[in-house]
Design a protein around this motif. Structure first.
Motif, PDB file in Angstrom:
ATOM      1  N   GLN A 161      81.518  64.128 -48.803  1.00  0.00           N
ATOM      2  CA  GLN A 161      80.835  64.020 -47.518  1.00  0.00           C
ATOM      3  C   GLN A 161      80.899  65.364 -46.789  1.00  0.00           C
ATOM      4  N   VAL A 162      79.740  65.903 -46.465  1.00  0.00           N
ATOM      5  CA  VAL A 162      79.654  67.244 -45.891  1.00  0.00           C
ATOM      6  C   VAL A 162      80.364  67.311 -44.544  1.00  0.00           C
ATOM      7  N   GLU A 163      80.234  66.274 -43.733  1.00  0.00           N
ATOM      8  CA  GLU A 163      80.801  66.295 -42.396  1.00  0.00           C
ATOM      9  C   GLU A 163      82.168  65.624 -42.306  1.00  0.00           C
ATOM     10  N   ASN A 164      82.778  65.443 -43.430  1.00  0.00           N
ATOM     11  CA  ASN A 164      84.138  64.903 -43.467  1.00  0.00           C
ATOM     12  C   ASN A 164      85.104  66.077 -43.590  1.00  0.00           C
ATOM     13  N   LYS A 183      74.108  56.218 -47.696  1.00  0.00           N
ATOM     14  CA  LYS A 183      74.466  55.228 -46.687  1.00  0.00           C
ATOM     15  C   LYS A 183      75.920  54.818 -46.858  1.00  0.00           C
ATOM     16  N   VAL A 184      76.695  55.051 -45.784  1.00  0.00           N
ATOM     17  CA  VAL A 184      78.089  54.643 -45.756  1.00  0.00           C
ATOM     18  C   VAL A 184      78.235  53.673 -44.597  1.00  0.00           C
ATOM     19  N   GLY A 185      78.450  52.416 -44.902  1.00  0.00           N
ATOM     20  CA  GLY A 185      78.454  51.404 -43.852  1.00  0.00           C
ATOM     21  C   GLY A 185      77.053  51.250 -43.291  1.00  0.00           C
ATOM     22  N   ASN A 186      76.932  51.461 -41.994  1.00  0.00           N
ATOM     23  CA  ASN A 186      75.621  51.379 -41.352  1.00  0.00           C
ATOM     24  C   ASN A 186      75.061  52.759 -40.994  1.00  0.00           C
ATOM     25  N   LYS A 187      75.706  53.809 -41.504  1.00  0.00           N
ATOM     26  CA  LYS A 187      75.299  55.168 -41.120  1.00  0.00           C
ATOM     27  C   LYS A 187      74.833  55.948 -42.348  1.00  0.00           C
ATOM     28  N   LEU A 188      73.818  56.813 -42.128  1.00  0.00           N
ATOM     29  CA  LEU A 188      73.382  57.761 -43.152  1.00  0.00           C
ATOM     30  C   LEU A 188      74.105  59.078 -42.936  1.00  0.00           C
ATOM     31  N   ILE A 189      74.763  59.558 -43.938  1.00  0.00           N
ATOM     32  CA  ILE A 189      75.511  60.812 -43.808  1.00  0.00           C
ATOM     33  C   ILE A 189      75.098  61.774 -44.931  1.00  0.00           C
ATOM     34  N   ARG A 190      75.214  63.064 -44.608  1.00  0.00           N
ATOM     35  CA  ARG A 190      74.938  64.085 -45.631  1.00  0.00           C
ATOM     36  C   ARG A 190      76.087  64.095 -46.636  1.00  0.00           C
TER      37      ARG A 190
END
Length: 419
Positions: free
Chosen positions: A263-266, A246-253
């Protein structure tokens, strides 16, 4: 009865452009095509090549945002095995039949000379299956499962020192059979500076060895600029993950390490987003098209040439498929007749040889019989002579016996008179 049709090839065909006096409706053809395609669904086949443990299955899960529930592969397999699994995915109203083919045990053997052979054989087998379906009288190309590989993701071990000889040999064997996109696996294990040098080293070695990898098309103006830019990023340095943070209010891979988070999508962390954009969202149809129009056509051409078919005759004149078939049929019948005559002559020759052998055997038997007959006659003659000699001895014996009996009787009478 045969009819000859002469085809006149014109270099330029002048077409007249006409104006309609009203709306006809064929401008709806693109919509019809889209509707038909959506109704039939799409097929996409991905092959993942790389050593065990480079994260091939994890990257596939990450790319398609799902879990294919693949099982880990051991490092102890004696040879390379290919395992293909087909899945049905749906996004909005678009259905995708996705096949993922994994090379289990690739690069794990001590002797890696034939590691690529199983991969080449598998790709050729899929082409052959499609070709056999295409050559049938009753074809079902629309309904049959097209298993031809559309893209090969070649996973490179992040050593930072360049490609291994196995990588170069395998990609060289495959570049004329499948679209290849090299990717650097587990790119979070090397620094950015090392990564740039590694990418440049890989491209240099591929060019030096004449390995042709897939280039994103730049002939379409709508994607030409993006694709041209993305071509300069190959090989993509990727990171996959099945974990979310969880980064901020979002779940990211992401992948979490003691020193931080990848971060995979960074896009500043890795090239995963670039790969997904190019592979799935922009160029998937181009890969499918190139597989059919380039790689499959090349395989089909070679196979038909092996079968004896050609577009031109010995005089470099166009020849139809039917003419080629009739010529091959005539040649085949002539070969059959020739072989039949050859077999007949061979049969006749063997019969004659067998007859000669039988005659020789008969002659030998006759000679043996004559010899036995002569031996028998000689034995019979000897026995007859022995019998006659024995009879003479017997008669002589009887005569002497008679004489002795007579002499004895005379002697007896003389003694009686003296008394």
């Amino acid at each position: 009865m045969s009819a000859e049709v002469d085809f006149i090839n014109k270099k330029e065909v002048h077409l007249r452009t006409l104006k309609q006096s009203g709306h006809v409706g064929f401008d709806s053809l693109p919509d019809q095509l889209v509707n038909k395609s959506v109704q039939n669904g799409f097929v996409f086949n991905v092959m993942c090549i790389g050593e065990t443990g480079l994260g091939k299955s994890t990257l596939m899960d990450t790319l398609f945002n799902t879990s294919f529930e693949s099982t880990p592969s051991p490092h102890t397999l004696p040879s390379v095995k290919l395992k293909a699994h087909t899945y049905e995915l749906q996004e909005s109203n678009v259905r995708l039949k996705l096949t993922i083919c994994d090379t289990v045990g690739y690069g794990d053997q001590i002797n890696k000379d034939d590691s690529f052979k199983a991969v080449v054989d598998y790709i050729d087998a899929q082409f052959e299956n499609y070709l056999q379906e295409e050559l049938k009288i009753k074809r079902s190309l629309v309904t049959c499962h097209d298993s031809r590989i559309h893209i090969c993701l070649y996973f490179i071990c992040p050593t930072g020192h360049g490609l291994k000889s196995l990588d170069l040999v395998c990609m060289k064997k495959l570049d004329s059979k499948v679209n290849i996109i090299p990717v650097i696996a587990k790119a979070d294990t090397i620094s950015k500076v090392e990564l740039q040098r590694f990418k440049a080293k890989i491209i240099q070695e591929l060019n030096t060895n004449g390995v042709h990898i897939y280039q994103f098309p730049t002939d379409d103006e709508t994607v030409a600029e993006t694709n041209s830019l993305m071509n300069s990023h190959i090989p993509f340095a990727v990171v996959g993950s099945t974990e979310f943070i969880k980064v901020g209010n979002k779940l990211i891979r992401a992948r979490q390490y003691p020193w931080g988070t990848v971060q995979v999508e960074n896009e500043t962390h890795c090239d995963f987003v670039k790969l997904r954009e190019m592979l799935i969202r922009t160029n998937m149809e181009d890969m499918r098209e190139k597989t059919h129009t380039r790689h499959y056509e090349l395989y089909r051409q070679k196979r038909l040439e092996q079968m004896g078919f050609s577009d031109v005759d010995s005089d470099n004149k166009p020849v139809s498929f039917q003419q080629t078939f009739e010529a091959k049929r005539s040649n085949h019948l002539a070969e059959l007749q020739s072989k039949e005559e050859e077999v007949r002559q061979m049969f006749v020759q063997r019969v004659k040889e067998k007859e000669a052998e039988l005659k020789d055997s008969e002659k030998d038997l006759h000679l043996k019989f004559e010899k036995l007959k002569r031996d028998h006659s000689e034995e019979k003659r000897k026995l007859e002579e022995s019998r006659k000699a024995l009879e003479e001895d017997y008669l002589d014996f009887q005569r002497r016996k008679q004489q002795l009996a007579t002499a004895h009787h005379t002697l007896t009478l003389g003694k009686s008179k003296k008394k």
